[in-house]
Design a protein around this motif. Structure first.
Motif, PDB file in Angstrom:
ATOM      1  N   VAL A  96       0.906  13.277   0.825  1.00  0.00           N
ATOM      2  CA  VAL A  96      -0.053  12.976  -0.235  1.00  0.00           C
ATOM      3  C   VAL A  96      -1.283  13.832   0.012  1.00  0.00           C
ATOM      4  O   VAL A  96      -1.877  13.785   1.093  1.00  0.00           O
ATOM      5  N   ALA A  97      -1.666  14.617  -0.979  1.00  0.00           N
ATOM      6  CA  ALA A  97      -2.744  15.592  -0.805  1.00  0.00           C
ATOM      7  C   ALA A  97      -4.036  15.061  -1.439  1.00  0.00           C
ATOM      8  O   ALA A  97      -4.127  14.977  -2.643  1.00  0.00           O
ATOM      9  N   HIS A  98      -5.041  14.778  -0.570  1.00  0.00           N
ATOM     10  CA  HIS A  98      -5.022  14.955   0.874  1.00  0.00           C
ATOM     11  C   HIS A  98      -5.405  13.672   1.595  1.00  0.00           C
ATOM     12  O   HIS A  98      -5.101  13.471   2.750  1.00  0.00           O
ATOM     13  N   GLU A  99      -6.129  12.796   0.911  1.00  0.00           N
ATOM     14  CA  GLU A  99      -6.498  11.512   1.478  1.00  0.00           C
ATOM     15  C   GLU A  99      -5.875  10.420   0.620  1.00  0.00           C
ATOM     16  O   GLU A  99      -5.966  10.458  -0.604  1.00  0.00           O
ATOM     17  N   ALA A 100      -5.238   9.448   1.288  1.00  0.00           N
ATOM     18  CA  ALA A 100      -4.487   8.430   0.559  1.00  0.00           C
ATOM     19  C   ALA A 100      -4.846   7.039   1.056  1.00  0.00           C
ATOM     20  O   ALA A 100      -4.997   6.816   2.263  1.00  0.00           O
ATOM     21  N   THR A 101      -4.953   6.100   0.124  1.00  0.00           N
ATOM     22  CA  THR A 101      -5.055   4.680   0.423  1.00  0.00           C
ATOM     23  C   THR A 101      -4.035   3.966  -0.449  1.00  0.00           C
ATOM     24  O   THR A 101      -3.919   4.260  -1.643  1.00  0.00           O
ATOM     25  N   VAL A 102      -3.282   3.038   0.156  1.00  0.00           N
ATOM     26  CA  VAL A 102      -2.141   2.428  -0.528  1.00  0.00           C
ATOM     27  C   VAL A 102      -2.326   0.909  -0.569  1.00  0.00           C
ATOM     28  O   VAL A 102      -2.647   0.281   0.451  1.00  0.00           O
ATOM     29  N   TRP A 103      -2.103   0.344  -1.745  1.00  0.00           N
ATOM     30  CA  TRP A 103      -2.081  -1.101  -1.940  1.00  0.00           C
ATOM     31  C   TRP A 103      -0.704  -1.509  -2.457  1.00  0.00           C
ATOM     32  O   TRP A 103      -0.112  -0.810  -3.280  1.00  0.00           O
ATOM     33  N   VAL A 104      -0.205  -2.619  -1.959  1.00  0.00           N
ATOM     34  CA  VAL A 104       1.022  -3.222  -2.486  1.00  0.00           C
ATOM     35  C   VAL A 104       0.689  -4.649  -2.894  1.00  0.00           C
ATOM     36  O   VAL A 104       0.168  -5.436  -2.081  1.00  0.00           O
ATOM     37  N   ASP A 105       0.928  -4.947  -4.143  1.00  0.00           N
ATOM     38  CA  ASP A 105       0.628  -6.271  -4.715  1.00  0.00           C
ATOM     39  C   ASP A 105      -0.833  -6.665  -4.459  1.00  0.00           C
ATOM     40  O   ASP A 105      -1.144  -7.831  -4.146  1.00  0.00           O
ATOM     41  N   GLY A 106      -1.728  -5.670  -4.562  1.00  0.00           N
ATOM     42  CA  GLY A 106      -3.150  -5.928  -4.408  1.00  0.00           C
ATOM     43  C   GLY A 106      -3.665  -5.916  -2.993  1.00  0.00           C
ATOM     44  O   GLY A 106      -4.892  -5.975  -2.779  1.00  0.00           O
ATOM     45  N   ASP A 107      -2.780  -5.837  -1.982  1.00  0.00           N
ATOM     46  CA  ASP A 107      -3.200  -5.809  -0.584  1.00  0.00           C
ATOM     47  C   ASP A 107      -3.196  -4.381  -0.054  1.00  0.00           C
ATOM     48  O   ASP A 107      -2.219  -3.635  -0.268  1.00  0.00           O
ATOM     49  N   ARG A 108      -4.261  -3.995   0.618  1.00  0.00           N
ATOM     50  CA  ARG A 108      -4.342  -2.659   1.228  1.00  0.00           C
ATOM     51  C   ARG A 108      -3.423  -2.625   2.441  1.00  0.00           C
ATOM     52  O   ARG A 108      -3.573  -3.411   3.380  1.00  0.00           O
ATOM     53  N   VAL A 109      -2.453  -1.707   2.422  1.00  0.00           N
ATOM     54  CA  VAL A 109      -1.433  -1.695   3.474  1.00  0.00           C
ATOM     55  C   VAL A 109      -1.416  -0.417   4.295  1.00  0.00           C
ATOM     56  O   VAL A 109      -0.810  -0.384   5.381  1.00  0.00           O
TER      57      VAL A 109
END
Length: 562
Positions: free
Chosen positions: A86-99
């Motif tokens: 993922v270019a270049h900085e990534a933050t991921v949430w699943v079902d509203g929770d930061r994972v």
């Protein structure tokens, strides 16, 4: 998927490719407005893998953006969520929770999610391709800052006790290999008895062990007769790890490996003890239609053209290329020098918060991802940095330590143009061979390659030289009577003269021409580059050959018949 072979036969793998909802966020308000809980109704769409910078609406966009999609699980499960890039900085949430969160557009990251319920689930990813004073690379680095989920994303359903990874190390004695396989196991529930097996080719080792809650590593030993991986006969062996827990639930992990040694003398890089005449190209992952998200067909056709020219090596400029591209290099016997994206950093840049830490992490992730590729013969720490400055020397020493701690089976290098600037390169003391960048006949005419190589050799007499960058720009189709700069003939003539000089220097182990194909440049440099591209490719951005391509092929044909 993301490799040229199956990485598991037991796990249910679900691709997350295809159309995702997409929203640019130029004012960076998405987190404040909780896009991860309520995505904007007026969202556009983008392809994954892909980059928004190949679409007309977002062609020049640099900044934060958001992606969203749903997935469905047929039953309650634990899952592994993997992003190949993922270019270049990534933050991921699943079902509203930061994972998960990750920095670095060219190495993978993943997260494990236990106890996921059957039914529909939502993934939201914030992506930021901004180049800042603490980014890697810096603003102005001479390749385009493509943004997006540029490599594969997928889910794997995994049992509560699973194989996380395997690290293969080996010693060779002729055709005999002594193999150590360190199997990383993840257990999300109570301590469990497990049966483990590791096979490499036809050889197999088995063991029983206890997997505690959390993470553990279990090492198995095995030996086998092997055929060594060479450029002419790139023999590969399948690696399979299987795990069975006390309830009889089975998991597996698959990889490949080739057996060879890499060493360095005062005059050459050697594979299996034999000197290699390196003849190659620098390759950016770039295409007008796909940007960094180059599909497998283009990867293979790139290698077809590289091999048709007679080349046997690729320097990945200036970042880890896709792991599938490295798989193809393994299969074809094409050598790879792999690099992390430090480009023209000085000591002030290295001193900024997080810059060295980020680079150490990128280097570690590159080595962990690519350590089993026999084609990869060296790790490169940085490119064209200010290697006469104290802070750069200190950073280089630390990076070299990290590389050797993670993998002591390959030499370490860096690409230097410090001597070309007229300074003494103080960083080369920390590496095993010299990668040398210079552009005599293009950016400067006051010296020539013969004099320059002799000078560098006098300064570093114990290390072989790989000329990692040289060349000239050429506009496709530009032909003049007197071979002026920017013409195809000028580029071809310059490469001919330089390669002839390299061949005459017995301490030059080879070269990689800058570059394979014309590439889109950073917008900050657009006014400096005709067509807003770095035009030094021996083929165009659409892979049409220039005169230089045929000249390189001719020179290598002549060399192979000598």
């Amino acid at each position: 998927m993301h490799r040229a072979f199956e990485t598991s036969v037991n796990r249910r793998q679900q691709s997350l490719g295809g159309r995702w909802e997409f929203v640019p966020d130029p004012n960076d308000v998405g987190e404040q407005r909780a896009y991860f809980e309520a995505f904007p109704d007026d969202a556009d769409t983008q392809q994954v893998p892909g980059t928004w910078n190949t679409t007309p609406e977002y062609y020049d966009y640099e900044g934060p953006a958001w992606y969203r999609r749903t997935f469905r699980l047929p039953a309650d499960a634990a899952v592994r969520l993997h992003f190949a890039g993922v270019a270049h900085e990534a933050t991921v949430w699943v079902d509203g929770d930061r994972v998960a969160a990750h920095y670095g557009g060219y190495t993978p990251f993943e997260t494990h999610l236990a106890g996921m319920a059957a039914g529909n689930h939502e993934i939201v990813v914030r992506v930021d391709n901004s180049r800042t004073a603490t980014s890697i690379p810096l603003p102005g680095a001479d390749w385009f800052p493509y943004g997006g989920i540029t490599r594969e994303a997928f889910l794997e359903t995994i049992p509560s006790v699973s194989v996380d990874d395997v690290t293969i190390r080996y010693d060779l004695d002729g055709t005999e290999a002594s193999v150590s396989a360190a199997v990383a196991v993840r257990n999300s529930e109570a301590e469990s008895d497990i049966d483990l097996s590791v096979s490499v080719g036809d050889a197999r080792a088995e063991a029983t062990a206890v997997a505690p809650t959390g993470e553990s590593v279990h090492t198995l030993q095995l030996g086998l007769d092997i055929e060594r991986w060479t450029l002419d006969r790139p023999k590969l062996y399948d690696v399979a790890v299987t795990l069975t827990d006390e309830d009889g639930v089975e998991d597996d992990h698959r990889d490949r490996i080739g057996f060879r040694t890499v060493s360095v003398t005062e005059t050459s890089i050697r594979c299996n003890g034999e000197p290699v005449d390196v003849a190659g190209v620098n390759r950016h992952e770039d295409h007008p239609d796909w940007g960094h998200a180059v599909p497998p067909t283009v990867m293979e056709s790139d290698l077809d053209r590289i091999e048709r020219a007679g080349c046997n090596a690729v320097r990945t400029a200036h970042y880890p290329n896709h792991p599938r591209f490295l798989d193809y290099c393994d299969e074809r016997g094409v050598l790879v020098v792999e690099e992390i994206p430090y480009w023209q950093y000085d000591e002030e840049a290295f001193a900024r918060d997080s810059v060295l830490e980020r680079g150490e992490r990128m280097l570690t992730e590159m080595i962990e991802r690519d350590r089993h590729h026999p084609a990869v013969v060296a790790w490169s720490l940085h490119n064209e940095c200010y290697n006469h400055q104290d802070g750069v020397v200190d950073a280089t020493q630390r990076l070299a330590e990290v590389a050797r701690e993670r993998d002591d089976s390959r030499p370490v290098t860096l690409a230097s143009n410090t001597n070309w600037r007229g300074h003494e390169d103080r960083c080369l003391q920390h590496v095993d061979f010299v990668c040398l960048n210079a552009y005599w006949g293009w950016y400067a005419d006051d010296r020539n390659w013969k004099e320059f190589l002799a000078d560098v050799r006098d300064r570093h007499p114990d290390k072989p030289i790989l000329v990692s960058e040289f060349g000239a720009g050429a506009i496709e189709g530009e032909r003049t009577w007197n071979a002026q700069k920017w013409s195809e003939r000028y580029q071809a003539d310059l490469l001919s003269e330089a390669i002839a000089t390299f061949r005459d220097a017995e301490y030059v182990t080879g070269w990689t021409v800058w570059q394979y194909c014309d590439t889109r440049t950073d917008p900050r440099k657009a006014m400096e580059r005709p067509k807003t591209k770095n035009n030094k490719g021996i083929v165009s951005e659409f892979r049409r050959p220039k005169d230089a391509y045929w000249r390189v092929q001719e020179l290598l044909d002549e060399g192979s018949s000598d």
